[in-house]
Design a protein around this motif. Structure first.
Motif, PDB file in Angstrom:
ATOM      1  N   THR A  12       9.817 -30.080   4.205  1.00 43.46           N
ATOM      2  CA  THR A  12       9.084 -29.088   3.529  1.00 43.46           C
ATOM      3  C   THR A  12      10.378 -28.119   4.080  1.00 43.46           C
ATOM      4  O   THR A  12       9.637 -26.965   2.667  1.00 43.46           O
ATOM      5  N   GLY A  13      11.384 -28.111   4.217  1.00 43.28           N
ATOM      6  CA  GLY A  13      12.100 -26.797   4.302  1.00 43.28           C
ATOM      7  C   GLY A  13      12.771 -26.647   2.924  1.00 43.28           C
ATOM      8  O   GLY A  13      12.697 -25.658   2.457  1.00 43.28           O
ATOM      9  N   ALA A  16      10.098 -25.805   0.309  1.00 44.81           N
ATOM     10  CA  ALA A  16       9.899 -24.096   0.129  1.00 44.81           C
ATOM     11  C   ALA A  16      11.467 -23.710  -0.672  1.00 44.81           C
ATOM     12  O   ALA A  16      10.599 -22.412  -1.270  1.00 44.81           O
ATOM     13  N   ASN A  17      11.908 -24.192  -0.445  1.00 42.13           N
ATOM     14  CA  ASN A  17      13.200 -23.869  -1.281  1.00 42.13           C
ATOM     15  C   ASN A  17      13.115 -24.480  -3.081  1.00 42.13           C
ATOM     16  O   ASN A  17      14.276 -24.251  -3.090  1.00 42.13           O
ATOM     17  N   CYS A  52      17.774 -27.605   7.637  1.00 41.14           N
ATOM     18  CA  CYS A  52      17.128 -27.187   6.461  1.00 41.14           C
ATOM     19  C   CYS A  52      17.925 -25.330   6.410  1.00 41.14           C
ATOM     20  O   CYS A  52      17.663 -25.392   4.970  1.00 41.14           O
ATOM     21  N   GLU A  53      18.675 -24.569   6.802  1.00 42.74           N
ATOM     22  CA  GLU A  53      19.195 -23.800   6.693  1.00 42.74           C
ATOM     23  C   GLU A  53      20.100 -23.996   5.215  1.00 42.74           C
ATOM     24  O   GLU A  53      19.845 -22.716   4.868  1.00 42.74           O
ATOM     25  N   GLY A 200       7.362 -22.870  16.213  1.00 46.68           N
ATOM     26  CA  GLY A 200       8.402 -23.067  15.882  1.00 46.68           C
ATOM     27  C   GLY A 200       8.916 -24.559  15.876  1.00 46.68           C
ATOM     28  O   GLY A 200      10.303 -25.333  16.754  1.00 46.68           O
ATOM     29  N   ALA A 201       7.847 -24.814  15.787  1.00 50.32           N
ATOM     30  CA  ALA A 201       8.629 -27.092  16.148  1.00 50.32           C
ATOM     31  C   ALA A 201       7.835 -28.000  14.854  1.00 50.32           C
ATOM     32  O   ALA A 201       6.418 -27.978  14.407  1.00 50.32           O
ATOM     33  N   PHE A 202       8.294 -28.507  14.727  1.00 43.90           N
ATOM     34  CA  PHE A 202       7.694 -29.742  12.860  1.00 43.90           C
ATOM     35  C   PHE A 202       8.661 -31.040  13.680  1.00 43.90           C
ATOM     36  O   PHE A 202       8.915 -31.302  12.008  1.00 43.90           O
ATOM     37  N   ARG A 205       6.473 -33.595  12.574  1.00 50.47           N
ATOM     38  CA  ARG A 205       5.857 -33.259  11.206  1.00 50.47           C
ATOM     39  C   ARG A 205       7.184 -34.356  10.107  1.00 50.47           C
ATOM     40  O   ARG A 205       6.891 -35.182   9.216  1.00 50.47           O
ATOM     41  N   VAL A 356      15.584 -23.860  15.813  1.00 47.47           N
ATOM     42  CA  VAL A 356      15.229 -22.309  15.330  1.00 47.47           C
ATOM     43  C   VAL A 356      15.353 -21.129  15.949  1.00 47.47           C
ATOM     44  O   VAL A 356      16.662 -20.755  17.276  1.00 47.47           O
ATOM     45  N   GLY A 357      15.156 -19.889  15.035  1.00 44.00           N
ATOM     46  CA  GLY A 357      15.546 -18.687  15.826  1.00 44.00           C
ATOM     47  C   GLY A 357      17.102 -18.252  15.078  1.00 44.00           C
ATOM     48  O   GLY A 357      16.811 -18.077  13.712  1.00 44.00           O
ATOM     49  N   THR A 362      19.803 -23.392  11.938  1.00 50.56           N
ATOM     50  CA  THR A 362      18.691 -24.250  11.879  1.00 50.56           C
ATOM     51  C   THR A 362      18.569 -25.256  11.664  1.00 50.56           C
ATOM     52  O   THR A 362      18.581 -25.662   9.999  1.00 50.56           O
TER      53      THR A 362
END
Lengths: 596, 167
Positions: A12-13, A16-17, A52-53, A200-202, A205, A356-357, A362
């Motif tokens: 997903t990350g 989305a990118n 993902c970052e 904040g948790a995946f 998934r 994350v955060g 990330t």
């Protein structure tokens, strides 16, 4: 003729990118060139690579080259140089910030090197759409193995491995199975909890999206041990891709007779049905989840009798979460001794965290239990974004708590985190820095719980609401010191008088921040000041003229034109226009923007 | 305004679609949530007629069904905008100032979270986590992700939807 495989991350990350567009462009570009290249390029979409970052990520084998932040305009060059000639493109390789060197292989960066992958073993490598990919990496071998041993043996292996439930509670999985097995009442049910509701948790998934068959295989193994014929996977409806991939995996497993009647010619029969969750956090609680599967409002019940005995439709039921299920096949394949050697005493194996955060890298990480928070945040995570000052780390989601920087030497395992006032939870790790207000952070979790409380227990429904009211007042500068004593009284009631974990642990975010950051609470109450510059009523940003270089970055970044100043001259903030969004303080490279 | 949305594409066709979805499931109580989710997906909310049809089909009292429809966050009894703006307020987004994005969006569209613009074009929601934490703060409009948002970005994004550049 050699084969070159291009793996495009479609978690997903990365999606989305824009990784889907990259995937399509790569396929189209190679289609055009099939005649003039000697290799057979094969592009496949994989699950999440974790980092993902730096997405979209693509990996090219057998050259072992990994590219990050791949854009559509890189596609042609990738095909020309790397896929045709095997040359690496320098600018797309991973940049190691410590050594300032580019790294070619995906397994080299510290982010990956320090991880141990068990639950995530196949993710990012195999194509989740294709059961053959799973079979090629040894999938369903554990299932074949257990068809020849007894249910008792299966349970004994799981027990001896020391596997504990990865959903947060840490209950020994083997013990749970054994309790259910000993009850002579049929039918028995097997459930996979994929309702991951922690913000904040995946982790779960990613597993369902990237390696759905490992979850199925785990469940099928349990069905054999317990002689169960029906399984359910409860997945959040928002997880579109996970739903799609799990559905497809079930169909494929049926075709191959890993599911269905007389599995691989044995006497065992097992079917799995997917149930979509409706977006209620409390449905992550086992008895609420079962109520939801039954078509009722997802409210928990008192658990004087465990669900292993009295679960779905009143029948014996084993419920584990996605990550736990994904661990099961490997344990049976490699043995309990192999598994129990990983991790720390009483905490075998690994745990997947979503890091994350305010952390640089990330993403999803899987580490052996017992690794220190320091290693996880600074070695794997790469430290804090913008090199701001690290403040605390929050684990365990809304039921967990914050751990301050003084305790970063603590090992990450079920028992240590709980002793420190937090909990393992399902694996969300949220890193905070000087720009995070701990009072408002606690308020955020309480607001979440107030919204998600199902309302069955008065103590939870009303108690959390009162905690929220007090915290909202403190954040608005209307708090009093006596509020802190009042909070302690409400905490006790909410903890003792609520039925399920949501209520029982609801005070944790506030208790842990009060324990470690009491001075921030007192500053809000006594001095009407929010040092992080988050609580708008207590915040005023200003520019320190002695530090401002007049670079104009803040002025350019201000959405409401509240910053005045000419180039190379100290700037200033027009307070009447400022909306206190904090953009200026976050982007200033000279730390010239301050909170009054 | 409600009528305008309900009439989109004609009532007859909507009713047919609605019945198709409901009767496509077997008449077991445990499918009530799944049916409502499918209706929600098709119509962006659950119309009263759908609730009534489900009640009859599954023999569940309307009050029970109403209880479920208001309990589960994914379900809505009110129509939503043509473009549903979901601003993520998961923890990672929250500490990267997602609420500033929400309040600026509210100001820009003149509605609050949960509301819909008078022209039926936009509605704003906050969601608990989109799982795209690397893009925080992030929002998604009808499946399209917008990551690493700042207050400066949102006017331009909304303008593109208003101008019909994005469908």
């Amino acid at each position: 003729m050699s084969e070159r495989i291009v793996k495009v991350c479609c978690g997903t990350g990365c999606l989305a990118n824009g990784s889907k567009k990259v995937l399509e462009a790569l396929r189209a570009e190679m289609e055009k060139r099939t005649i003039d290249i000697e290799v057979v390029p094969y592009v496949k979409a994989t699950g999440c690579n974790g980092l993902c970052e730096k997405g979209p990520i693509i990996k090219i084998y057998p050259d072992d080259i990994a590219y990050y932040h791949v854009g559509l305009n890189d596609v042609q060059e990738i095909v020309e140089k790397t896929i045709v000639n095997g040359e690496a493109i320098e600018k797309l390789l991973y940049l190691d910030l410590k050594t300032k060197k580019r790294i070619r292989s995906h397994s080299e960066p510290d982010f990956i090197k320090k991880q141990t992958k068990i639950a995530l073993r196949n993710i990012g490598e195999i194509d989740p759409h294709d059961i053959h990919d799973y079979l090629a990496v040894g999938g369903y071998q554990a299932l074949k193995k257990v068809l020849n041993i007894s249910g008792d043996d299966i349970i004994s292996i799981i027990k001896k491995s020391g596997l504990r439930g990865r959903g947060g509670g840490g209950f020994p999985t083997g013990v749970k199975w054994e309790t259910c097995q000993k009850i002579d009442r049929f039918p028995k049910y097997i459930i996979c909890n994929g309702d991951e509701g922690d913000p904040g948790a995946f982790m779960d998934r990613s597993i369902m999206e990237g390696d759905p068959h490992s979850v199925l295989e785990g469940m099928i193994i349990a069905s054999i041990a317990l002689n169960s014929q029906n399984g359910y996977i409860y997945i959040r409806d928002e997880y579109g891709l996970a739903l799609e991939n799990m559905h497809r995996a079930i169909e494929q497993a049926k075709e191959f007779n890993y599911l269905g009647d007389n599995i691989l010619g044995s006497e065992y029969c097992f079917d799995i049905e997917i149930v979509r969750g409706g977006g209620a956090f409390v449905c992550g609680e086992s008895s609420a989840l079962m109520a939801s599967i039954e078509g009722k409002v997802g409210e928990p019940r008192a658990k004087y009798i465990r669900s292993a005995e009295y679960g779905l439709w009143g029948q014996p039921t084993v419920l584990n979460n996605v990550e736990t299920w994904a661990n099961v096949p490997v344990i049976l394949e490699k043995g309990n001794e192999w598994f129990s050697k990983i991790g720390s005493p009483n905490n075998s194996g690994t745990k997947v965290f979503s890091l994350v955060g305010k952390v640089k890298n990330t993403g999803l990480v899987e580490v052996p239990m017992g690794i220190t928070l320091q290693e996880m945040i600074f070695d794997i995570g790469g430290g804090i974004v913008g090199d701001k000052e690290f403040k605390a780390v929050q684990t365990g989601g809304p039921s967990g708590g914050c751990i301050p920087k003084e305790l970063m030497h603590l090992p990450v395992d079920f028992d240590t985190l709980e002793a420190a006032g937090s909990m393992m939870g399902s694996g969300g790790v949220i890193v905070t820095d000087e720009r995070t207000c701990m009072v408002e952070f606690a308020r955020y979790y309480v607001a979440f719980l107030a919204e998600e409380s199902c309302g069955k227990c008065v103590s939870c429904r009303e108690g959390i609401r009162q905690i929220l009211k007090i915290l909202t007042d403190i954040c608005a500068g209307k708090g009093q010191e006596s509020d802190l004593d009042l909070l302690a009284v409400i905490f006790e009631t909410v903890e003792k008088a609520s039925l399920c974990g949501l209520g029982k642990s609801a005070p944790n975010p506030v208790k842990s921040t009060l324990r470690y950051f009491r001075d921030e609470y007192l500053e809000h109450i006594r001095d009407k000041r929010c040092r992080a510059g988050v609580c708008k009523d207590l915040t005023e940003f200003y520019i320190d003229e002695s530090l401002c270089k007049g670079c104009g970055l803040c002025k350019k970044g201000c959405a409401v034109d509240a910053i005045d100043g000419s180039k190379k001259q100290p700037h200033s903030i027009n307070q009447s226009k400022c909306i206190k969004c904090g953009n200026c303080i976050d982007i200033c490279k000279f730390k010239a923007v301050k909170v009054r | 305004m409600d009528d305008k949305i309900q009439n989109r594409g004609g009532n007859m066709e909507n009713e047919k679609k609605m019945k198709e979805i409901i009767f496509g499931h077997s008449a077991e109580k445990r499918y009530s949530l799944a049916i409502m989710q499918d209706i929600q997906r098709e119509f962006n909310y659950i119309p009263r007629e759908a609730m009534e049809t489900i009640t009859e089909y599954l023999s569940i009292p309307l009050s029970k069904l109403y209880g479920m429809a208001t309990f589960y966050k994914a379900l809505s009894l009110k129509p939503k905008g043509k473009y549903v703006i979901k601003v993520c307020d998961g923890t990672a987004c929250h500490i990267r100032s997602s609420m500033v994005i929400v309040s600026e969006m509210e100001k820009l569209l003149g509605i609050e979270v949960g509301g819909i613009t008078p022209d039926g074009l936009f509605s704003i929601e906050t969601v608990n986590c989109l799982g795209a934490c690397a893009l925080a703060p992030v929002m998604v409009i009808n499946g399209e992700y917008y990551g690493k948002l700042t207050t400066q970005d949102i006017v331009g994004i909304i303008e593109r939807y208003k101008g019909g550049e994005v469908q």
